[in-house]
Design an enzyme around this catalytic site. Structure first.
Site, short mmCIF file in Angstrom:
data_model
loop_
_atom_site.label_atom_id
_atom_site.label_comp_id
_atom_site.label_asym_id
_atom_site.label_seq_id
_atom_site.Cartn_x
_atom_site.Cartn_y
_atom_site.Cartn_z
N LYS A 81 -6.29 10.45 -2.40
CA LYS A 81 -6.92 9.24 -2.91
C LYS A 81 -7.80 9.60 -4.10
O LYS A 81 -8.86 10.18 -3.95
CB LYS A 81 -7.71 8.52 -1.83
CG LYS A 81 -7.85 7.06 -2.17
CD LYS A 81 -8.24 6.20 -1.02
CE LYS A 81 -7.92 4.75 -1.32
NZ LYS A 81 -8.63 3.83 -0.46
N GLU A 141 -4.24 -2.48 5.40
CA GLU A 141 -3.70 -2.99 6.67
C GLU A 141 -4.74 -3.73 7.49
O GLU A 141 -4.42 -4.32 8.52
CB GLU A 141 -3.14 -1.82 7.50
CG GLU A 141 -1.85 -1.22 6.96
CD GLU A 141 -2.08 -0.07 5.99
OE1 GLU A 141 -3.17 0.01 5.40
OE2 GLU A 141 -1.16 0.75 5.81
N THR A 181 0.84 -1.19 0.00
CA THR A 181 0.00 0.00 0.00
C THR A 181 0.87 1.24 0.00
O THR A 181 1.93 1.25 0.62
CB THR A 181 -0.94 0.03 1.22
OG1 THR A 181 -1.63 1.29 1.23
CG2 THR A 181 -0.22 -0.12 2.54
N TRP A 223 -4.09 5.54 -4.46
CA TRP A 223 -3.27 6.53 -3.75
C TRP A 223 -2.32 7.29 -4.66
O TRP A 223 -1.76 6.72 -5.59
CB TRP A 223 -2.42 5.85 -2.69
CG TRP A 223 -3.20 5.30 -1.54
CD1 TRP A 223 -3.31 3.99 -1.20
CD2 TRP A 223 -3.96 6.03 -0.58
NE1 TRP A 223 -4.09 3.87 -0.07
CE2 TRP A 223 -4.52 5.10 0.32
CE3 TRP A 223 -4.24 7.39 -0.39
CZ2 TRP A 223 -5.32 5.47 1.39
CZ3 TRP A 223 -5.06 7.76 0.69
CH2 TRP A 223 -5.58 6.81 1.55
#
Ligand code: AMP
Length: 549
Positions: A444, A331, A186, A449
């Site tokens: 975002k 996460e 990420t 991202w």
């Protein structure tokens, strides 16, 4: 005294074994990169996943080896979900929308041994192949007839050839349920991308919880269309959930435009779909143009970014589709909260109910959350006070893969470890969480991202720039887009076009800021840090105003 119940390891392979045995004739339908529609069943998928696991074993793949994928949602990707994790290796789903430098960084950081790719990504593979230091071969996810000619890639293998070399009699090994199964990077924090490393156990617990009625409410009567990519936190876990409950799965492949999605929704009689708001904007736009309605879709999961209230109303009032507004993170495997009403909310006026549904929802069992102030003290659940959102639970990361720095967790006064989400939120008396801001410095855009620091660093590299700040500005289509705010060096000339042209070739094209605002001074805090919140207050609506003309 211990209980006297059996010990059975919670393993990803058990999901496809179950789907084969109890829902063997349930269909998996995929729009292929080759252009056609492919159909088969969970039974077929299980057979081919075993062949793949057997073929990978013959190639010398061992437990915990990382195997990369650059692929759309489709049945071959699904076979790898089970073939790779099931044999004890780690499936590493790479986001193909990243710049080639980031893809190469991630493949090297993960030490991928093989990378599977859809033909769409051939040019990306060509660009990174020479830089992927640990990759022994690249595998094109197609058959012999569609293999690229003269691709110029050393060690190029064919997916279908590999499957044919494997045995469908392959027996899944009994692994330790804490063994790593899947790796997903990420860029949701600053700095280099970080890897969330899921285990078989965390994935299975997440699957049980996410399928519950007050979460995604999935059953054997559902037909599920995950539009959210399989390279984004395992398509929010839907492929695993479909196996657990025996739902039919439909994969859109690369065709994510409104017309193609609508076609699939209708021909396959989808009951549940899932995606980020930007994707649904395309679909709703198509319906508005054509005057069509959904004949089977009952629910849609919207997450990854805040669901705009207008979209909620449109789905529910015009099309009779219930919106499940969900919040999660890479996460968190990813599901943290879902906005399902409690009995008492059903009495609310429509306006009040829409206000509740616009919140990000309440936790699914397993996830624990709290909000804290700058002093780390817990804040009240009054629906008004906002603070940093912390979470913990068996499918929340405790560290990043090969993390060289300090782990991400915070330890509170009671000695409990929490993961700081970087989101700022309120919690109300019913436990409904609402995101009010973000403390992490990222943008975002359409569910993907963009690193503001990277964009600032490039701008600062321009000889005429004295100071640069990049903020997330609201955007009517992409939710957020990068807006660059710049102070020019005295005595220099620099236009918007010149500065935006300076980004060419340095980042993925879609990361380029939408606009540049030149100002005289950038506000700094006491420690000399740029006060992004003040810039957001001042310029956050710049792109909306520009779009409105
Ligand atoms: P990712 O790891 O790419 O899934 O991104 C997770 C982040 O996306 C969260 O920490 C939030 O900042 C944002 N996010 C996810 N879902 C929502 C939502 N429903 N509303 C607002 N922001 C969201």
């Amino acid at each position: 005294m211990n209980g006297l119940m059996m010990q059975k390891q919670l393993l990803i392979s058990s999901l496809i074994v179950h789907a084969d045995r109890h829902h063997g004739d349930t269909e998996i339908v995929s729009r292929r990169v080759e252009g056609d529609i492919h159909r088969y069943t969970f039974r077929d998928c299980h057979g081919r996943a075993r062949q793949m696991a057997s073929a990978l074993t013959r190639l010398g793949v061992k437990h915990s080896d990382r195997i990369g994928t650059l692929a759309w949602n489709g049945y071959r990707h699904l076979e790898l979900y089970f073939g790779v994790s099931g044999m004890g290796a780690i499936l590493h789903t790479i986001n193909p929308r990243l710049h080639e430098d980031q893809v190469a960084y991630i493949a090297n950081h993960a030490e991928d041994q093989y990378i599977f790719f859809d033909l769409t990504f051939l040019s990306l593979i060509k660009a990174v192949a020479g830089r992927c230091e640990t990759v022994k071969a690249f595998i094109a996810m197609t058959d012999r007839a569609h293999m690229p000619k003269d691709a110029g890639i050393d060690n190029l293998l064919c997916y279908e050839d590999l499957v044919q070399q494997g045995s469908s009699e392959y027996a899944w090994p009994i692994l330790d349920e804490d063994a790593a199964s899947t790796l997903c990077y990420t860029s949701g924090t600053t700095g280099n991308p970080k890897g969330a490393l899921y285990s078989h156990r965390s994935s299975l617990l997440h699957t049980y919880a996410a399928a519950l009625p007050d979460a995604l409410n999935c059953s054997a009567r559902d037909v599920i269309l995950p539009v959210v990519p399989m390279f984004h936190v395992n398509a929010w876990g839907l492929p695993y959930i479909a196996c657990m409950v025996g739902a039919k799965l439909v994969f859109p492949g690369p065709a994510l435009d409104g017309k193609s999605l609508y076609e699939l929704l209708e021909t396959e009689q989808i009951t549940l779909s899932a995606g980020v708001p930007t994707v649904w904007q395309g679909l709703l736009g198509h319906l508005e143009e054509t005057g069509q309605q959904f004949s089977s879709m009952r629910r849609t999961i919207i997450g990854g970014a805040a669901c705009p209230p207008a979209m909620l109303r449109k789905f529910q009032e015009t099309y009779g589709v219930a919106v499940l507004h969900a919040w999660g993170m890479t996460e968190l495997s990813p599901i943290g909260t879902v906005g399902t009403m409690k009995a008492k909310h059903l009495e609310m006026s429509p306006a009040e109910r829409y206000a509740m549904q616009s919140k990000q929802g309440r936790v699914v069992f397993g996830v624990d959350m709290k909000i804290v102030g700058t002093d780390g003290m817990e804040l009240p659940w009054d629906g008004a006070t906002s603070g940093d959102l912390l979470v913990r639970g068996p499918w929340v990361v405790r560290d990043y893969f090969r993390n060289e720095g300090d782990g991400p967790l915070l330890v509170d006064r009671e000695g409990q470890a929490w993961f700081p989400t970087g989101d700022v939120a309120t919690l109300d008396v019913d436990g409904f969480m609402q995101i009010t801001d973000r403390s992490k410095d990222v943008i975002k855009s359409g569910g993907e991202w963009i690193g503001s620091i990277d964009l600032e660093n490039i701008a600062m590299g321009h000889p005429a720039v004295s100071m640069a700040a990049c903020i997330a500005a609201r955007h009517p289509k992409w939710d957020e887009r990068p807006l660059l705010i710049v102070v020019r060096k005295t005595g220099t000339e620099l236009s918007r076009e010149q500065l935006l042209g300076f980004y060419e070739g340095k980042i993925a094209k879609w990361w380029t800021p939408d606009d540049v605002v030149f100002i005289d001074t950038i506000p700094l805090g006491a420690t000399g840090k740029i006060q992004k919140n003040r810039l957001r207050e001042q310029f956050g609506n710049h792109l909306m105003a520009k779009a409105a003309g």
